[in-house]
Motif scaffolding. Sequence first.
Motif, PDB file in Angstrom:
ATOM      1  N   UNK A 117      26.701  39.100  94.304  1.00 29.51           N
ATOM      2  CA  UNK A 117      27.602  38.806  93.202  1.00 29.51           C
ATOM      3  C   UNK A 117      27.327  39.597  91.939  1.00 29.51           C
ATOM      4  N   UNK A 118      26.258  40.415  91.946  1.00 30.66           N
ATOM      5  CA  UNK A 118      25.917  41.211  90.760  1.00 30.66           C
ATOM      6  C   UNK A 118      26.746  42.493  90.753  1.00 30.66           C
ATOM      7  N   UNK A 119      27.259  42.860  89.607  1.00 30.92           N
ATOM      8  CA  UNK A 119      28.049  44.085  89.460  1.00 30.92           C
ATOM      9  C   UNK A 119      27.403  44.972  88.403  1.00 30.92           C
ATOM     10  N   UNK A 120      27.271  46.251  88.724  1.00 36.94           N
ATOM     11  CA  UNK A 120      26.586  47.206  87.840  1.00 36.94           C
ATOM     12  C   UNK A 120      27.551  48.118  87.080  1.00 36.94           C
ATOM     13  N   UNK A 121      28.833  47.829  87.140  1.00 42.86           N
ATOM     14  CA  UNK A 121      29.816  48.745  86.560  1.00 42.86           C
ATOM     15  C   UNK A 121      29.622  48.964  85.070  1.00 42.86           C
ATOM     16  N   UNK A 122      29.022  47.997  84.390  1.00 42.10           N
ATOM     17  CA  UNK A 122      28.839  48.133  82.940  1.00 42.10           C
ATOM     18  C   UNK A 122      27.490  48.704  82.555  1.00 42.10           C
ATOM     19  N   UNK A 123      26.668  49.037  83.538  1.00 40.84           N
ATOM     20  CA  UNK A 123      25.338  49.573  83.240  1.00 40.84           C
ATOM     21  C   UNK A 123      25.414  51.050  82.906  1.00 40.84           C
ATOM     22  N   UNK A 124      24.634  51.479  81.911  1.00 39.83           N
ATOM     23  CA  UNK A 124      24.671  52.866  81.459  1.00 39.83           C
ATOM     24  C   UNK A 124      24.337  53.844  82.579  1.00 39.83           C
ATOM     25  N   UNK A 125      23.309  53.537  83.363  1.00 38.76           N
ATOM     26  CA  UNK A 125      22.892  54.478  84.392  1.00 38.76           C
ATOM     27  C   UNK A 125      23.941  54.598  85.501  1.00 38.76           C
ATOM     28  N   UNK A 126      24.652  53.497  85.800  1.00 34.05           N
ATOM     29  CA  UNK A 126      25.703  53.539  86.812  1.00 34.05           C
ATOM     30  C   UNK A 126      26.870  54.399  86.330  1.00 34.05           C
ATOM     31  N   UNK A 127      27.300  54.166  85.107  1.00 39.36           N
ATOM     32  CA  UNK A 127      28.408  54.944  84.552  1.00 39.36           C
ATOM     33  C   UNK A 127      28.041  56.417  84.424  1.00 39.36           C
ATOM     34  N   UNK A 128      26.789  56.693  84.021  1.00 40.44           N
ATOM     35  CA  UNK A 128      26.361  58.087  83.859  1.00 40.44           C
ATOM     36  C   UNK A 128      26.354  58.821  85.195  1.00 40.44           C
ATOM     37  N   UNK A 129      25.936  58.127  86.273  1.00 37.53           N
ATOM     38  CA  UNK A 129      25.916  58.760  87.593  1.00 37.53           C
ATOM     39  C   UNK A 129      27.325  59.140  88.033  1.00 37.53           C
ATOM     40  N   UNK A 130      28.295  58.264  87.787  1.00 38.81           N
ATOM     41  CA  UNK A 130      29.681  58.568  88.159  1.00 38.81           C
ATOM     42  C   UNK A 130      30.253  59.667  87.263  1.00 38.81           C
ATOM     43  N   UNK A 131      29.936  59.605  85.983  1.00 35.60           N
ATOM     44  CA  UNK A 131      30.469  60.592  85.039  1.00 35.60           C
ATOM     45  C   UNK A 131      29.907  61.988  85.313  1.00 35.60           C
ATOM     46  N   UNK A 132      28.597  62.057  85.568  1.00 38.47           N
ATOM     47  CA  UNK A 132      27.941  63.355  85.790  1.00 38.47           C
ATOM     48  C   UNK A 132      28.007  63.827  87.231  1.00 38.47           C
ATOM     49  N   UNK A 133      28.379  62.919  88.146  1.00 37.33           N
ATOM     50  CA  UNK A 133      28.396  63.214  89.579  1.00 37.33           C
ATOM     51  C   UNK A 133      27.037  63.749  90.046  1.00 37.33           C
ATOM     52  N   UNK A 134      25.985  63.198  89.464  1.00 37.22           N
ATOM     53  CA  UNK A 134      24.612  63.618  89.778  1.00 37.22           C
ATOM     54  C   UNK A 134      23.662  62.502  89.375  1.00 37.22           C
ATOM     55  N   UNK A 135      22.430  62.615  89.824  1.00 36.51           N
ATOM     56  CA  UNK A 135      21.411  61.624  89.461  1.00 36.51           C
ATOM     57  C   UNK A 135      21.242  61.584  87.947  1.00 36.51           C
ATOM     58  N   UNK A 136      21.269  60.390  87.376  1.00 34.29           N
ATOM     59  CA  UNK A 136      21.213  60.234  85.918  1.00 34.29           C
ATOM     60  C   UNK A 136      20.235  59.127  85.553  1.00 34.29           C
ATOM     61  N   UNK A 137      19.674  59.251  84.351  1.00 33.45           N
ATOM     62  CA  UNK A 137      18.671  58.308  83.862  1.00 33.45           C
ATOM     63  C   UNK A 137      19.188  57.649  82.592  1.00 33.45           C
ATOM     64  N   UNK A 138      19.027  56.340  82.517  1.00 32.70           N
ATOM     65  CA  UNK A 138      19.449  55.613  81.318  1.00 32.70           C
ATOM     66  C   UNK A 138      18.292  55.495  80.351  1.00 32.70           C
TER      67      UNK A 138
END
Length: 304
Positions: A117-138
């Motif tokens: 039931x946990x959703x990570x869509x609002x997490x910085x590292x999750x959004x950064x990975x999708x935005x950069x299309x690469x491994x990202x660090x928050x």
Amino acid sequence: MLLLFALLPALLLGLALSAWYGRTDARHAAAMLRSMADGSELALRGYLARHRDAVATIAAMPTLRAQFDASTLQPRLRLLRQMHPGMLTTFGAAPDGQLLIAEPARDAAGRADHWRGVNLADRDYFRAALRNRAASISGMLHSHGHAQGMLIGIAAPVFDARGKLLGVVGAVLDADKLQADLDHLAGPRDALALLDPQGRIVAASAALNVRRGAAAHDNRTLRHALALPLGHVADVDPSPWWEQRGLRETLPQGWQVLALGPRQFFAHALLLALGLLALLLLAMALTLRLLIRGTTRRLLTPVH
């Protein structure tokens, strides 16, 4: 006249020693602060890059790119966590952020499948990975899952052979390792602070008495250190009582390190005071000599 000749060498010696000590102290402080900042950068690069590359490697595995589901994710996430003890939690999530699996399977309270039931869509590292299309660090994040407290997140997208996004894999890192590195780098009279891209404290020397995850601007000393020009050693919070030098350096991905060290104020001030005292006594001796000479002339001048 004898007093004048006695004070003049003391004056010159005090001023010369003060100037020499000030320059020597400045060079020594600059070298120490740069050394601490460089050590902090090496520690950060090594720790974050090692874990980022491990997550990126998992994301590029052909098995996951062919079948991205809980059954293929779980053994690989478990292995990833076992190989990298700094990873407190590893996970796999769907493109919409919904968690599919997490390791360990039980949280700190012993509850199984705590991640459901946990959703990570609002997490910085999750959004950064999708935005950069690469491994990202928050930067720092507050975790409520298996790993509690202020932590660091890493995530990497997983694509199939045609470039379609299948999901995201990632890990939550413990910042204690960075804290231990900073404690080792800073001497007993020095202080270091490592800040994330948002200016939050990731690790800091105990002497600063700050809380992990707090904004650096909330601390008076760090607030003044953040105002320093990049790469230049300067006095922190300049005032008539300068006692601390600081250095601000930028690190990869917008992180910063602040290095602080004591200025040898009292020894420097003592030498300067001796020089000023000698100057004052010299001025008093000259004034007294002129007064005596003037008085003597008036007394010896014939009265007409």
